[in-house]
Structures are given as C-alpha cells and as structure tokens.
Design a protein around this motif. Structure first.
Motif: not given
Length: 173
Positions: A36-39, A34
């Motif tokens: 990590d997507t930044d908010k 997975s």
C-alpha cells in the motif's frame, strides 16, 4: 532381572537447505504481494523569514476565496463547484492577474482527506496547465523538457500564491 536400557542415537534432521527455502519464500511473498502506497501532497514550504516582514496588503478583488466545508462541498467565492470547475476557474483567475493574485483556502476540521486532496490536485493542475501553455508559447517546448533555469523563469512568470488558513471547527466557515 534388570534390563539395561540402551541409548539409541536419534539421527539429526538435515537442515542445510532450510535457510535457502526460507529466503526463497520471503522473496516470493515480497514479489507477489502489493504494498500500500500512501497518498500525499508534495509541498515545499517557504524558508523561514530572515527578519520580521510587515504583512503585505492585498486588494480584495485579487483574492479568490476557496472553501471546503464539513460536508466536502467545494465553493469558490460562495459558488459551489466541482474540482474540474475549480481548475478552470483558477486558470481564468490566475491568467487575468498572474502576479498579484492570491488563492485563499479555508477548510473545516471535518473535511475528508479525499476532498482536500482533490481540491489541492485541481489547484496544482491549474498552475501546471498555465505553466505548460506559457512554456510552449515562449520556448516552443513542454515545461518538463526545459532546463532548470527556464523552468524557474516560467515559475516566476506564474508564481503560486496560495494562502491556507487553519481549519475551522465543525462547520464554522
């Protein structure tokens, strides 16, 4: 007697499938891991002014003061609220005076990003709810289903008027 050493040829390893195996392992790990997507907050800054404009005077009763302190306490005009209560308060405030209102935001440098994100999310959600309601009343469609010209008209009917000042230092609100 000297023995002659015979040089024996060592057979080479077959590496023809190594690249294929490496590629398959790379694809496997990319698919199964997975990322990590930044908010973040999607914001479009206004264009720089073409000429120097004098500041606009705003009546004090048309300003809603939103503060977020170092302890992540959210307050509107001095009253502590949750992000959900902030959303409802903003809907009432903007609906009462949709064109002359200003939402003034003051944060602290020690405010966490999570608290700031929740506050901004409540503000955006309040405007989205107002625009959705107006689009359904006026055009009988959801805001997302409108063509761009009609969406622009709805955005002008409920303009976002947000003023955000520089964060204060260490609890000085």
């Amino acid at each position: 007697m000297f023995r002659r050493r015979r040089f024996e040829q060592i057979p080479e390893l077959n590496t023809s499938s190594t690249a294929d195996i490496s590629f398959m392992l790379l694809i496997f790990f990319l698919v199964t891991s997975s990322m990590d997507t930044d908010k973040g907050l999607l914001r479009q800054l206004p264009p720089p002014p073409q000429e120097q404009q004098p500041p606009t005077d705003v009546r004090k009763d048309h300003v809603l003061q939103v503060t977020l302190d170092a302890n992540d306490h959210l307050a509107v005009d001095g009253t502590l609220l949750t992000p959900q209560q902030l959303r409802q308060r903003l809907i009432e405030f903007v609906a009462a005076d949709r064109t002359a209102h200003v939402i003034s935001i003051q944060t602290d440098r020690a405010t966490t990003y999570e608290a700031y994100f929740h506050m901004q999310n409540a503000i955006v959600a309040a405007y989205a709810q107002l625009r959705e309601r107006y689009a359904r009343e006026r055009y009988g469609k959801a805001y997302g289903e409108l063509v761009e010209e009609l969406r622009d008209e709805v955005n002008q009917y409920y303009p976002q008027r947000i003023s955000e000042s520089k964060p204060s230092k260490g609890g000085e609100l």
